[in-house]
Motif scaffolding. Structure first.
Motif: not given
Lengths: 275, 303
Positions: A89-92, A98-99, A105-109, B13-16
């Motif tokens: 999910m995270l990869g997709i 774009r947000f 966010y990328e740094g955090m994950v 759905a992908l983020m949460v």
């Protein structure tokens, strides 16, 4: 570049060959010696006294080792299942959207990949103590999921990078809803990435020592933790045998993962080279 | 790439789910440790919340600063030795005939797939008093003694004394180089493989020797890869816990072991939390420098 007489063909010079040979000896001698001496018929582990499998028999008969192996398998299976789904999910997400504050966010994950393992280990230990969660297989599994998610996400994102978005658009034009597109177009394309990511998560979990060390309780010894306590106690051929089994298992899984991945990438790679 | 606003349901759905897990079991624990780092240790070893910098001040006391400096020195030495071994190896692989390159690369990567604990443990058998190195030396010593005795100098070498190779800082450095070498070889190889070889040919054509070409052309061109690999080895060595724990002695405690001690036997979590964050700040600083090099390397590829 391999034509004879190339001035940069350093690999043909004797000194370069000597450096390469010495470096590979350095990289391989300890591990090959460890494996070889797991078959040595001597307790003292230094002189070769003939081939034996008795230390494997001993390792297999060792109940504590057995339990530790089962624990490792339980932890690795559950954490792989969960972290493959969450990591995908995270990869997709990172590939597709774009947000605002995406960089942060990328740094955090991705932080779990880069921070020292001991820092993450003690943080989880403090957290589980604070929420009064007893240390055991559950805490180990939960922690393994947390540190393997970003690794899976990286693999999935790399796989998605070669994806042809027009396939999705075509499916949409032909009347498919976005969930149907996800199920019938994106996921099938992603399959080799999912398998590779799952294998990576499994081997990371199976191999992890440091984070497990801080999140395991008295009754929840995993295979590497058990090997660690055996190593602290004494260096015996039985430890070598147990280690060899773990090496073979990890190596086998990784080879399968590479094979799946290369099969999946074959088309894309060939296209790139042809272009 | 899509804007998240165009497809909010899929985005959510992908983020949460992954964000929820990572925040709960990664960000929150780190935040907790950060808060603890300003706390105080209670009389029974419990953690009392407070707002004081006493733990950080204590971390910078001489006895702990010594461990910090030693860790930095060990990490720097590990990086230097890795460069010394890794640069020629990467060079050799990058300029090897294509049919060998894949095999050599696999040989570099293969140890990655072997458990870290086992790779470290393997060195105990090599370095201990009755290990492979000492046994080999003893054999050589015996042969040499016999030879000298035959030439009329019995007892010339005396009794064999095994070297103490294990449980000291040297053993830690050897172990760290061993586990981290591939992290250096791979990025250096990647940058050497990509670089435009006509620059090297030009340098040779213009009369520079191989050394000169290496030092003034090849190394500057491959610098982003070299720096990125070296910094990676540095932070990985700096944050290590297992290697000094298994191969080091009482004099080779590094930051990672000091942190583990506070969360283990010493039971001083606030202090451990403070050192833990100091280590993370150091790591982030190095990563930030490394990101600069990584960007430059990417820039180079697109040019």
């Amino acid at each position: 570049m391999s034509r004879a007489g190339n001035p940069f063909d350093y690999a043909r010079r004797w000194w370069m060959r000597a450096i390469l040979a010495a470096s590979f000896l350095f990289l391989y001698f300890p591990i090959v010696a460890l494996i070889a001496f797991s078959f040595n018929n001597s307790k003292r582990n230094i002189n070769w006294r003939g081939f034996t499998l008795k230390y494997y028999e001993k390792a297999f008969a060792n109940e504590a080792l057995h339990d530790a192996f089962i624990n490792s398998m339980i932890v690795a299976s559950i954490s792989t299942l969960v972290s493959t789904v969450l990591g995908a999910m995270l990869g997709i997400l990172l590939y597709r959207f774009r947000f605002p504050l995406k960089g942060a966010y990328e740094g955090m994950v991705h932080l779990p990949i880069v921070i020292p393992e001991v820092c993450m280990g003690v943080a989880l230990l403090a957290f589980f103590a604070a929420i009064k969660m007893p240390l055991g297989l559950t805490t180990i599994t939960v922690s393994h999921i947390a540190f393997t998610i970003p690794f899976v996400a990286v693999v999935i994102r790399a796989r998605m990078a070669g994806f042809d978005r027009s396939l999705e658009e075509a499916a949409c034009d032909l009347g498919a809803g976005q969930w149907q597109v996800m199920r019938d177009i994106t996921l099938p394309y992603l399959k080799p990435g999912l398998i590779a990511g799952a294998m990576l998560a499994f081997t990371l979990s199976l191999d992890d020592f440091v984070i497990t060390f801080f999140t395991s309780g008295p009754g929840s010894t995993t295979f590497p933790i058990k090997i660690y306590s055996m190593v602290r106690f004494s260096v015996t051929p039985e430890v070598n045998a147990a280690s060899t089994l773990l090496i073979v298992l990890t190596l086998g899984l990784t080879v399968v993962a590479m094979w799946v991945q290369s099969r999946g990438d074959g088309g894309a790679g060939a296209r790139k080279e042809g272009a | 790439m899509e804007n998240w606003r165009d497809n909010r349901s899929l985005f959510a759905a992908l983020m949460v789910p992954p964000t929820f897990w990572l925040v709960l079991f990664f960000t929150l624990p780190l935040a907790l440790v950060w808060i603890y780092s300003f706390g105080e240790r209670g009389p029974q070893g419990q953690t009392l919340l407070a707002f004081s910098f006493a733990n950080y001040a204590r971390a910078l006391e001489w006895i702990h600063l010594g461990i910090l400096f030693k860790s930095l020195a060990i990490a720097a030495l590990t990086t230097a030795i890795s460069l010394l071994i890794g640069l020629p190896v990467a060079l050799g692989i990058a300029f090897a005939p294509k049919r060998w390159r894949g095999l050599l690369l696999v040989l570099v990567i293969l140890p990655f797939w072997t458990n870290l604990l086992i790779r470290t443990y393997a060195w105990i058998a090599v370095l201990r008093t009755t290990g492979f190195v000492n046994t080999g030396l003893e054999g050589a010593h015996g042969a040499l003694s016999a030879l000298l005795a035959g030439l009329g100098w019995p007892e010339a070498l005396g009794q064999f004394e095994p070297l103490s190779l294990l449980y000291n800082q040297r053993a830690v450095v050897v172990g760290l180089v061993y586990v981290h070498l591939p992290f250096l070889i791979l990025p250096v190889y990647a940058s050497l493989e990509k670089l435009d070889r006509s620059y090297l040919e030009a340098s040779l054509d213009l009369g520079a020797g191989h050394w000169r070409t290496l030092v003034s052309v090849l190394i500057p061109l491959a610098w982003p890869g070299i720096a990125s690999g070296a910094l990676l080895v540095f932070i990985l060595s700096l944050g290590t816990f297992l290697t000094p724990d298994l191969l080091g002695g009482t004099d080779s405690i590094m930051i990672g072991n000091l942190i583990a001690q506070q969360f283990g036997p010493s039971r001083d979590w606030p202090f451990g939390a403070a050192i833990s964050f100091l280590l993370m700040y150091l790591t982030f600083a190095v990563l930030w420098v490394r990101a600069g090099y990584a960007n430059r390397q990417q820039g180079q590829v697109t040019v």
